[in-house]
Structure formats: C-alpha cells, structure tokens
Design a protein around this motif. Sequence first.
Motif: not given
Length: 236
Positions: A87-88, A122-123, A125-130, A172-173
């Motif tokens: 979670v960012l 998965n670390n 660097g790909r940022v996605s909306r949850l 971390q989920v």
Amino acid sequence: MFFVAGARNTAGSGRDNERRSIYQKFREADILGKKTTETALKAGEDRAILLGLGMILSSFMMYFVLGITILRSYADSVWTEEGVCFVLNSTVIEDMNCSYNCGSDCWRGSKYPCLQVYVSVNNTGRVSRLSHNEETQDASSECFYVPRCQKDSTAMHSVIMNISERLKLNQQVTCYYDPSEQHETVLLTRMYDHSVIFHSLFWPSCMLTGGALIIVMVKLTQYLSRLCEQIGKIKR
C-alpha cells in the motif's frame, strides 16, 4: 356291504374334495399375496427410478444455471494472478452520492466517502489502483469500496475510515492482478475463486451421483430378482 362301502367311498371323496378346496383357497390366497407384494415392490421401484431421474435432471439444471452465472464470471475474469501488493497511499478524495430505498416507490439520497488506494504490485514499481472485488470494480472506477447505501451517512463514513486505517496498518496485502497488464486495477479479493467454484459444483455433483446410484441399485435388484426366479424354476 355294498351300501356301506359306497357310503365310505362317498364320505372319503367328500373329505378329499374338502381338503382340495381348502388347499386351493390357501394357494389362491398365497398367489394373491405374492401378486400384491410384487405390485407394491414394482410401484416402489418405479418411484425410486423417478426419484433418481428427478435428481439427475435437477443436477443438470443446476449445472446450467451455474454455467451461465458463476462459471462464466470465473472464466471471464482477467485478475487471475496472485501477488503481493504494498500500500502506497490510502486517502479519501471526495463524497459520492448514492440512493437507498425508503419504502414503496420511495428513494432518497445519501453520501459515502470515496476511499482511493494505490499499491505497488510485487515491488516491481508498477503502481496500480486497488479495488475490493469485481463487483466494486464494476460499480465504481475510482473508489476502493462501495458500501451499501443507507440513510445514516455517518455509519458509512465510519466503515470506510476503518478500512483505511486497516490498510495503513497492514501495508502488505495479497492481491490479484491481470498478468497481461491490460487492466491497471488490481483486486484485494475475488468473488469467484477456486474454492467458490468447488463448493458450487460439489452439491450438484453429489445429487447427480446419488440419482445415478439409486437407478443402478434398482436395476441391480430387478436383475437379481429375475435371476433367483430362473434358478428356482430350474430346481423345480
């Protein structure tokens, strides 16, 4: 002497006829009882076969319904890969309007906070909306969770804030993402996963197996009964 012997013969033949009559009555009663028993057994076997066929037909109908609902949704889902999301950011961006049923032909408006969550899959660097699941993804393209609309907007706000706090504590989920990367959104949970498919198919399969076993057992009983009758006739 002749008259005495004739009387005795007449009496003896009368007793023999009476015995034959009694024996015939018992035999007729026995035959009638066997026929009644056979009729009852045949009716019971027919009902058992109808029950088995009904169970098999019902299981096929359940397979059909599941095939056009759960199995189709499972097959059409693109979020097939399981990964770890970090979670960012978890923030409330705005209030969303919703409507709830207040009676017959009555709808009123309410509001709930729109929680937006961004994660790294998965670390890489790909940022996605949850998003919470497929249903939430279809209902809203921006919010992580869409609560059931109700009159008490404070209660909905409390639910959303609790979710936000949990995500901040557990950064971390486990999540599910599209391996082809055609969808930027990732899901926290899947509505139709392997366990749901297994439990959905388990009961129709049990019903199908049970119906087939009932029919097989009835047919086997009928075959053994005919075999016993043939053996009995041979021994006679």
